[in-house]
Design a protein around this motif. Sequence first.
Motif, PDB file in Angstrom:
ATOM      1  N   ARG A  30       6.635   9.915 -14.985  1.00  0.00           N
ATOM      2  CA  ARG A  30       5.687  11.029 -15.040  1.00  0.00           C
ATOM      3  C   ARG A  30       4.378  10.659 -14.337  1.00  0.00           C
ATOM      4  NH1 ARG A  30       6.033  11.931 -20.049  1.00  0.00           N
ATOM      5  NH2 ARG A  30       4.246  10.735 -20.788  1.00  0.00           N
ATOM      6  N   GLN A  31       3.908   9.425 -14.553  1.00  0.00           N
ATOM      7  CA  GLN A  31       2.676   8.987 -13.890  1.00  0.00           C
ATOM      8  C   GLN A  31       2.855   8.924 -12.376  1.00  0.00           C
ATOM      9  OE1 GLN A  31       1.318   6.138 -17.674  1.00  0.00           O
ATOM     10  NE2 GLN A  31       1.625   5.216 -15.666  1.00  0.00           N
ATOM     11  N   LEU A  32       3.998   8.419 -11.926  1.00  0.00           N
ATOM     12  CA  LEU A  32       4.256   8.349 -10.487  1.00  0.00           C
ATOM     13  C   LEU A  32       4.269   9.743  -9.869  1.00  0.00           C
ATOM     14  CD1 LEU A  32       7.038   5.758  -9.506  1.00  0.00           C
ATOM     15  CD2 LEU A  32       4.669   5.859  -8.716  1.00  0.00           C
ATOM     16  N   ARG A  33       4.944  10.668 -10.522  1.00  0.00           N
ATOM     17  CA  ARG A  33       5.007  12.029  -9.987  1.00  0.00           C
ATOM     18  C   ARG A  33       3.620  12.660  -9.919  1.00  0.00           C
ATOM     19  NH1 ARG A  33      10.435  13.756 -13.343  1.00  0.00           N
ATOM     20  NH2 ARG A  33      11.943  13.356 -11.663  1.00  0.00           N
ATOM     21  N   ASN A  34       2.803  12.403 -10.925  1.00  0.00           N
ATOM     22  CA  ASN A  34       1.454  12.962 -10.909  1.00  0.00           C
ATOM     23  C   ASN A  34       0.641  12.431  -9.734  1.00  0.00           C
ATOM     24  OD1 ASN A  34       1.772  14.574 -13.188  1.00  0.00           O
ATOM     25  ND2 ASN A  34       1.098  12.977 -14.598  1.00  0.00           N
ATOM     26  N   LYS A  35       0.925  11.214  -9.294  1.00  0.00           N
ATOM     27  CA  LYS A  35       0.166  10.615  -8.196  1.00  0.00           C
ATOM     28  C   LYS A  35       0.757  10.920  -6.820  1.00  0.00           C
ATOM     29  CE  LYS A  35      -1.739   6.726 -10.833  1.00  0.00           C
ATOM     30  NZ  LYS A  35      -1.901   5.254 -10.943  1.00  0.00           N
ATOM     31  N   LEU A  36       2.083  11.146  -6.753  1.00  0.00           N
ATOM     32  CA  LEU A  36       2.747  11.244  -5.445  1.00  0.00           C
ATOM     33  C   LEU A  36       3.244  12.637  -5.088  1.00  0.00           C
ATOM     34  CD1 LEU A  36       4.922   7.981  -5.549  1.00  0.00           C
ATOM     35  CD2 LEU A  36       2.586   8.266  -4.695  1.00  0.00           C
ATOM     36  N   GLU A  37       3.491  13.466  -6.062  1.00  0.00           N
ATOM     37  CA  GLU A  37       4.095  14.769  -5.798  1.00  0.00           C
ATOM     38  C   GLU A  37       3.034  15.871  -5.733  1.00  0.00           C
ATOM     39  OE1 GLU A  37       7.180  15.283  -5.123  1.00  0.00           O
ATOM     40  OE2 GLU A  37       8.393  13.707  -6.089  1.00  0.00           O
ATOM     41  N   GLN A  73       0.839  -1.186   0.000  1.00  0.00           N
ATOM     42  CA  GLN A  73       0.000   0.000   0.000  1.00  0.00           C
ATOM     43  C   GLN A  73       0.881   1.246   0.000  1.00  0.00           C
ATOM     44  OE1 GLN A  73      -2.305  -1.122   3.594  1.00  0.00           O
ATOM     45  NE2 GLN A  73      -4.130  -0.812   2.344  1.00  0.00           N
ATOM     46  N   VAL A  74       0.383   2.298  -0.662  1.00  0.00           N
ATOM     47  CA  VAL A  74       1.095   3.570  -0.737  1.00  0.00           C
ATOM     48  C   VAL A  74       0.141   4.673  -0.290  1.00  0.00           C
ATOM     49  CG1 VAL A  74       2.287   5.201  -2.257  1.00  0.00           C
ATOM     50  CG2 VAL A  74       2.535   2.729  -2.633  1.00  0.00           C
ATOM     51  N   PHE A  75       0.656   5.582   0.552  1.00  0.00           N
ATOM     52  CA  PHE A  75      -0.172   6.666   1.076  1.00  0.00           C
ATOM     53  C   PHE A  75       0.537   7.999   0.864  1.00  0.00           C
ATOM     54  CE2 PHE A  75      -1.046   2.855   3.490  1.00  0.00           C
ATOM     55  CZ  PHE A  75      -2.425   2.827   3.611  1.00  0.00           C
ATOM     56  N   VAL A  76      -0.243   9.025   0.555  1.00  0.00           N
ATOM     57  CA  VAL A  76       0.243  10.399   0.535  1.00  0.00           C
ATOM     58  C   VAL A  76      -0.682  11.213   1.423  1.00  0.00           C
ATOM     59  CG1 VAL A  76       0.642  12.458  -0.856  1.00  0.00           C
ATOM     60  CG2 VAL A  76       1.247  10.212  -1.769  1.00  0.00           C
ATOM     61  N   GLU A 132       3.965   0.806 -11.817  1.00  0.00           N
ATOM     62  CA  GLU A 132       4.231   1.990 -10.999  1.00  0.00           C
ATOM     63  C   GLU A 132       4.711   1.584  -9.612  1.00  0.00           C
ATOM     64  OE1 GLU A 132       0.822   4.890 -13.031  1.00  0.00           O
ATOM     65  OE2 GLU A 132       0.468   3.909 -11.084  1.00  0.00           O
ATOM     66  N   TYR A 133       4.053   0.593  -9.036  1.00  0.00           N
ATOM     67  CA  TYR A 133       4.432   0.143  -7.696  1.00  0.00           C
ATOM     68  C   TYR A 133       5.837  -0.469  -7.706  1.00  0.00           C
ATOM     69  CZ  TYR A 133       4.368  -2.293  -3.235  1.00  0.00           C
ATOM     70  OH  TYR A 133       4.691  -2.742  -1.972  1.00  0.00           O
ATOM     71  N   LYS A 134       6.144  -1.252  -8.709  1.00  0.00           N
ATOM     72  CA  LYS A 134       7.467  -1.879  -8.777  1.00  0.00           C
ATOM     73  C   LYS A 134       8.556  -0.823  -8.957  1.00  0.00           C
ATOM     74  CE  LYS A 134       9.871  -5.789 -10.893  1.00  0.00           C
ATOM     75  NZ  LYS A 134       9.781  -6.886 -11.890  1.00  0.00           N
ATOM     76  N   LEU A 135       8.279   0.184  -9.768  1.00  0.00           N
ATOM     77  CA  LEU A 135       9.236   1.266  -9.958  1.00  0.00           C
ATOM     78  C   LEU A 135       9.454   2.021  -8.656  1.00  0.00           C
ATOM     79  CD1 LEU A 135      10.994   3.061 -11.737  1.00  0.00           C
ATOM     80  CD2 LEU A 135       8.922   4.279 -12.468  1.00  0.00           C
ATOM     81  N   LEU A 136       8.381   2.329  -7.960  1.00  0.00           N
ATOM     82  CA  LEU A 136       8.494   3.055  -6.690  1.00  0.00           C
ATOM     83  C   LEU A 136       9.256   2.246  -5.651  1.00  0.00           C
ATOM     84  CD1 LEU A 136       7.843   5.420  -4.822  1.00  0.00           C
ATOM     85  CD2 LEU A 136       5.642   4.315  -4.321  1.00  0.00           C
ATOM     86  N   THR A 137       8.924   0.966  -5.500  1.00  0.00           N
ATOM     87  CA  THR A 137       9.590   0.170  -4.468  1.00  0.00           C
ATOM     88  C   THR A 137      11.056  -0.088  -4.815  1.00  0.00           C
ATOM     89  OG1 THR A 137       8.696  -1.860  -5.480  1.00  0.00           O
ATOM     90  CG2 THR A 137       7.499  -0.928  -3.603  1.00  0.00           C
ATOM     91  N   THR A 138      11.382  -0.090  -6.099  1.00  0.00           N
ATOM     92  CA  THR A 138      12.794  -0.187  -6.475  1.00  0.00           C
ATOM     93  C   THR A 138      13.544   1.051  -6.002  1.00  0.00           C
ATOM     94  OG1 THR A 138      12.295  -1.558  -8.398  1.00  0.00           O
ATOM     95  CG2 THR A 138      14.412  -0.412  -8.404  1.00  0.00           C
ATOM     96  N   LEU A 139      12.945   2.215  -6.198  1.00  0.00           N
ATOM     97  CA  LEU A 139      13.562   3.453  -5.722  1.00  0.00           C
ATOM     98  C   LEU A 139      13.609   3.499  -4.200  1.00  0.00           C
ATOM     99  CD1 LEU A 139      11.845   5.803  -8.289  1.00  0.00           C
ATOM    100  CD2 LEU A 139      14.321   5.497  -8.074  1.00  0.00           C
ATOM    101  N   VAL A 140      12.573   3.004  -3.540  1.00  0.00           N
ATOM    102  CA  VAL A 140      12.548   2.956  -2.073  1.00  0.00           C
ATOM    103  C   VAL A 140      13.667   2.066  -1.542  1.00  0.00           C
ATOM    104  CG1 VAL A 140      11.244   2.037  -0.101  1.00  0.00           C
ATOM    105  CG2 VAL A 140      10.117   3.532  -1.762  1.00  0.00           C
ATOM    106  N   ARG A 141      13.852   0.924  -2.191  1.00  0.00           N
ATOM    107  CA  ARG A 141      14.881  -0.018  -1.755  1.00  0.00           C
ATOM    108  C   ARG A 141      16.279   0.589  -1.843  1.00  0.00           C
ATOM    109  NH1 ARG A 141      12.868  -3.706  -4.708  1.00  0.00           N
ATOM    110  NH2 ARG A 141      14.540  -3.877  -6.215  1.00  0.00           N
ATOM    111  N   ARG A 165      16.666   9.516  -8.572  1.00  0.00           N
ATOM    112  CA  ARG A 165      16.992   9.292  -7.174  1.00  0.00           C
ATOM    113  C   ARG A 165      15.740   9.567  -6.340  1.00  0.00           C
ATOM    114  NH1 ARG A 165      21.891  10.718  -4.185  1.00  0.00           N
ATOM    115  NH2 ARG A 165      22.632  11.897  -5.983  1.00  0.00           N
ATOM    116  N   LEU A 166      15.467   8.711  -5.352  1.00  0.00           N
ATOM    117  CA  LEU A 166      14.438   9.020  -4.358  1.00  0.00           C
ATOM    118  C   LEU A 166      15.134   9.802  -3.253  1.00  0.00           C
ATOM    119  CD1 LEU A 166      11.557   8.772  -3.294  1.00  0.00           C
ATOM    120  CD2 LEU A 166      12.219   6.623  -2.200  1.00  0.00           C
ATOM    121  N   ARG A 167      14.850  11.085  -3.210  1.00  0.00           N
ATOM    122  CA  ARG A 167      15.557  11.966  -2.277  1.00  0.00           C
ATOM    123  C   ARG A 167      15.180  11.642  -0.836  1.00  0.00           C
ATOM    124  NH1 ARG A 167      14.357  17.735  -3.772  1.00  0.00           N
ATOM    125  NH2 ARG A 167      16.163  17.591  -5.146  1.00  0.00           N
ATOM    126  N   THR A 168      16.160  11.622   0.035  1.00  0.00           N
ATOM    127  CA  THR A 168      15.904  11.355   1.448  1.00  0.00           C
ATOM    128  C   THR A 168      16.331  12.511   2.342  1.00  0.00           C
ATOM    129  OG1 THR A 168      18.062  10.262   1.696  1.00  0.00           O
ATOM    130  CG2 THR A 168      16.163   8.865   1.171  1.00  0.00           C
TER     131      THR A 168
END
Length: 230
Positions: free
Chosen positions: A201-208, A146-149, A160-169, A226-229
């Motif tokens: 682009r789709q991820l940014r539209n949903k998360l940013e 699950q992803v929350f904003v 999208e989820y696989k791309l995000l979790t790869t960046l999270v990892r 890069r997933l900025r921390t």
Amino acid sequence: MSQEPTILLIEDEPEIRRFLRTTLPAHGFRLHETVTGKDGLTEAKARNPDLILLDLGLPDCDGEEVIRQVRAWTDTPIIVLSARAQEQAKVTALDLGADDYVTKPFGVNELLARVRTALRHSARTGDGGEPVFVLGDLKVDCDRRQVFVSEKEVHLTPIEYKLLTTLVRHAGKVLTHRQLLKEVWGPLHVDEGHYLRVYMRQLRNKLERNPAHPRYLVTELGVGYRLRTE
């Protein structure tokens, strides 16, 4: 991680060595220095440092060869320090297994931030990762997928989820286009850069909050993302 992380510096420029010899211990790091790639590889195996700072232009070999040999036996974080500002040099070093790339001349605050990020990522990886990743108003629950904003669940497609979790990892680490394409889509798609642009682009539209000026999913021009921390 030990209270005083150990850093191995492989660098032949006396000015850089003097600068880091003063700076890093003052910020709680133990520093060991070598001038050549051969000595650096010997020290890396003998001391098993928490992090390696590596110059690419060494007197006896190219730093890229040092990365290859280090990656053959350890995942110790490697931050490249180099005057080579060309994008391809960065991409090559990162594709070989470097964790980050700092172009000379660099500021002490930038370097320290990159070092802290690399060490945090290494600690998370060594502990098997974190099931719940939280960054500002972004929350990724890897166990529940699950992803929350701002505490509201965001529905992502499987890619999208696989791309995000790869960046999270690899949070805080630059991932090249080829690395992301290989991990998310597979090795047959490493040249399909348009896939990555569309889904980022789709991820940014949903998360940013402002996709045009992303807070989390940042672009490293000509290199990757890069997933900025910080």
